[in-house]
Design an enzyme around this catalytic site. Sequence first.
Site, mmCIF file in Angstrom:
data_model
loop_
_atom_site.group_PDB
_atom_site.id
_atom_site.type_symbol
_atom_site.label_atom_id
_atom_site.label_comp_id
_atom_site.label_asym_id
_atom_site.label_seq_id
_atom_site.Cartn_x
_atom_site.Cartn_y
_atom_site.Cartn_z
ATOM 1 N N ASN A 51 58.869 -138.314 -148.975
ATOM 2 C CA ASN A 51 59.849 -138.189 -149.953
ATOM 3 C C ASN A 51 59.321 -138.622 -151.258
ATOM 4 O O ASN A 51 60.348 -138.892 -152.285
ATOM 5 C CB ASN A 51 61.153 -139.100 -149.600
ATOM 6 C CG ASN A 51 61.700 -138.618 -148.184
ATOM 7 O OD1 ASN A 51 61.872 -137.321 -147.938
ATOM 8 N ND2 ASN A 51 61.901 -139.733 -147.365
ATOM 9 N N HIS A 137 74.567 -139.492 -144.524
ATOM 10 C CA HIS A 137 73.354 -140.314 -143.927
ATOM 11 C C HIS A 137 73.783 -141.224 -143.125
ATOM 12 O O HIS A 137 74.960 -141.746 -142.871
ATOM 13 C CB HIS A 137 72.572 -140.831 -144.977
ATOM 14 C CG HIS A 137 71.285 -141.488 -144.611
ATOM 15 N ND1 HIS A 137 71.130 -143.036 -144.246
ATOM 16 C CD2 HIS A 137 70.247 -141.053 -144.265
ATOM 17 C CE1 HIS A 137 69.946 -143.280 -143.965
ATOM 18 N NE2 HIS A 137 69.324 -142.054 -143.866
ATOM 19 N N GLU A 180 76.736 -137.286 -150.033
ATOM 20 C CA GLU A 180 75.450 -137.295 -150.629
ATOM 21 C C GLU A 180 75.442 -136.487 -152.061
ATOM 22 O O GLU A 180 76.299 -135.446 -151.974
ATOM 23 C CB GLU A 180 74.344 -137.027 -149.612
ATOM 24 C CG GLU A 180 74.190 -137.808 -148.390
ATOM 25 C CD GLU A 180 73.260 -137.476 -147.578
ATOM 26 O OE1 GLU A 180 72.095 -137.120 -147.960
ATOM 27 O OE2 GLU A 180 73.211 -138.001 -146.441
ATOM 28 N N SER A 184 69.971 -134.666 -147.480
ATOM 29 C CA SER A 184 68.529 -135.399 -147.005
ATOM 30 C C SER A 184 68.130 -134.302 -146.113
ATOM 31 O O SER A 184 66.801 -133.948 -145.689
ATOM 32 C CB SER A 184 68.533 -136.516 -146.317
ATOM 33 O OG SER A 184 69.519 -136.462 -145.188
ATOM 34 N N ASP A 209 76.047 -140.853 -152.900
ATOM 35 C CA ASP A 209 74.621 -141.742 -152.569
ATOM 36 C C ASP A 209 73.737 -140.598 -152.858
ATOM 37 O O ASP A 209 73.710 -139.390 -152.340
ATOM 38 C CB ASP A 209 74.676 -141.693 -150.985
ATOM 39 C CG ASP A 209 73.366 -142.151 -150.376
ATOM 40 O OD1 ASP A 209 72.334 -142.024 -151.312
ATOM 41 O OD2 ASP A 209 73.147 -142.323 -149.278
ATOM 42 N N HIS A 212 68.444 -138.710 -152.681
ATOM 43 C CA HIS A 212 67.446 -137.412 -153.046
ATOM 44 C C HIS A 212 67.591 -136.726 -154.060
ATOM 45 O O HIS A 212 66.784 -135.500 -154.607
ATOM 46 C CB HIS A 212 67.393 -136.708 -151.816
ATOM 47 C CG HIS A 212 67.184 -137.233 -150.423
ATOM 48 N ND1 HIS A 212 65.957 -137.452 -150.099
ATOM 49 C CD2 HIS A 212 68.038 -137.940 -149.342
ATOM 50 C CE1 HIS A 212 66.019 -138.019 -148.952
ATOM 51 N NE2 HIS A 212 67.268 -138.307 -148.469
ATOM 52 N N LYS A 241 62.311 -142.900 -152.658
ATOM 53 C CA LYS A 241 62.204 -141.609 -152.438
ATOM 54 C C LYS A 241 61.315 -141.044 -154.003
ATOM 55 O O LYS A 241 60.231 -141.482 -153.960
ATOM 56 C CB LYS A 241 63.318 -140.584 -152.251
ATOM 57 C CG LYS A 241 63.676 -140.876 -150.620
ATOM 58 C CD LYS A 241 64.806 -141.459 -150.460
ATOM 59 C CE LYS A 241 65.425 -141.440 -149.022
ATOM 60 N NZ LYS A 241 64.998 -142.064 -148.088
#
Length: 390
Positions: A51, A137, A180, A184, A209, A212, A241
């Site tokens: 990541n 997640h 998110e 992910s 969140d 990424h 990440k």
Amino acid sequence: MRQDDHLQRRIEQKLDTRRQQQLLRSVSAFHHQDGKLFDTDNQPYLNFSGNDYLGLAHDASLITAWQEGLDTFGAGSTASPLVTGFSSAHQTLERALCDWLGFERALLFNSGFSANQAVIFSLLEKHDTLLQDKLNHASLMEAGMLCDAKMQRFPHNNVHKLESMLHATAQTSARFVVTEGVFSMDGDLSPLADIRSVCDQHDAWLMVDDAHGIGVLGEQGQGSAHAANIQPDILIVTFGKAFGMMGAAVMCSEHVHDYLTQFARHYVYSTAMPPAQAHALSHTLSMIRTQSWRREKLSALSAVFHEELQGCDEVIETITPIKPVVLGSVEKMQVIASKLKANGFLTGAIRPPTVPVNTARLRITLSVNQSETQVKDLAVLLRRCIEEGK
Ligand SMILES: Cc1ncc(COP(=O)(O)O)c(C=O)c1O
């Protein structure tokens, strides 16, 4: 083993089941050198599974910054933030994050996992409703299952369904929506502008969140919320990440900051991150803000990848560095992952329960450390492996 050792028997049974399903997880040791990854037999690999999207984890200036931090602040923080663990290095980092992301306050955590859990556990109470995207997640889902609020999951990125769930829960007290920013395992974006809008219409809070998206999206890497031109009520930023390090921050208002400082047990009862790490993170943050060439390189690598794999249905097109190759069965995925590995390409082999049943996939990730030629070579080989498997 004792005759009546229930725990021992349970452990054996569960491990056996995982083994039979070919879902047993294991940890392998690797070391990094000169842009390559080596296993314990000193076999070199190109890493297409991590990541470290912006290629910062082994950056010489970041390593120097961390070393400077160690010289100045020592090895450890010595205590939780409310005792003596909070230093000027933490304060500088928090202020820089606020300036970058446009929030009143930041609160540092040792991991994204604990930041997610801290917010959900401390903010939500019995008569509240927590609405989460189905693909969120594990840290968010686990917090949702264990917290006092009632959790409902909306189908992935389905704003209409979210809206009807908000409508149906109008009588409950607080509604808290969590998604998110970039998913992910799928690399796709959440429709944040639409989600923000339905949250506003229904007086619900929104937490994003952005593990990424941060560093990768937005003009200065401010992430998916900034790219969608919205402000969530709470933004989770992780440093494991694109930042190339570890830790996390909860970005929020002054009030939420003060509340979490009283009630977030993961914050109050946990040793603060080392100040040297906070110092190094401030350095990474300034690199992320100013070195837009890293994001431009990622876009160029992404274009090469998709161009080489055009027409390959298994490869899901994304604008992020996460490239899912959905192969369905675990066996098929493992055969292809092994062939790639035998040719020196390490890719993420993702199986249920991390992803839904029958969607086993390679999670290929791009990084600034890779060259266009390496991405092209991987793509050519991947196409061949997929065709051979048909
Ligand atoms: C979306 C998302 N949130 C949170 C986390 C947890 O972050 P951390 O690795 O900092 O604990 C991860 C890590 O994989 C993630 O992918």
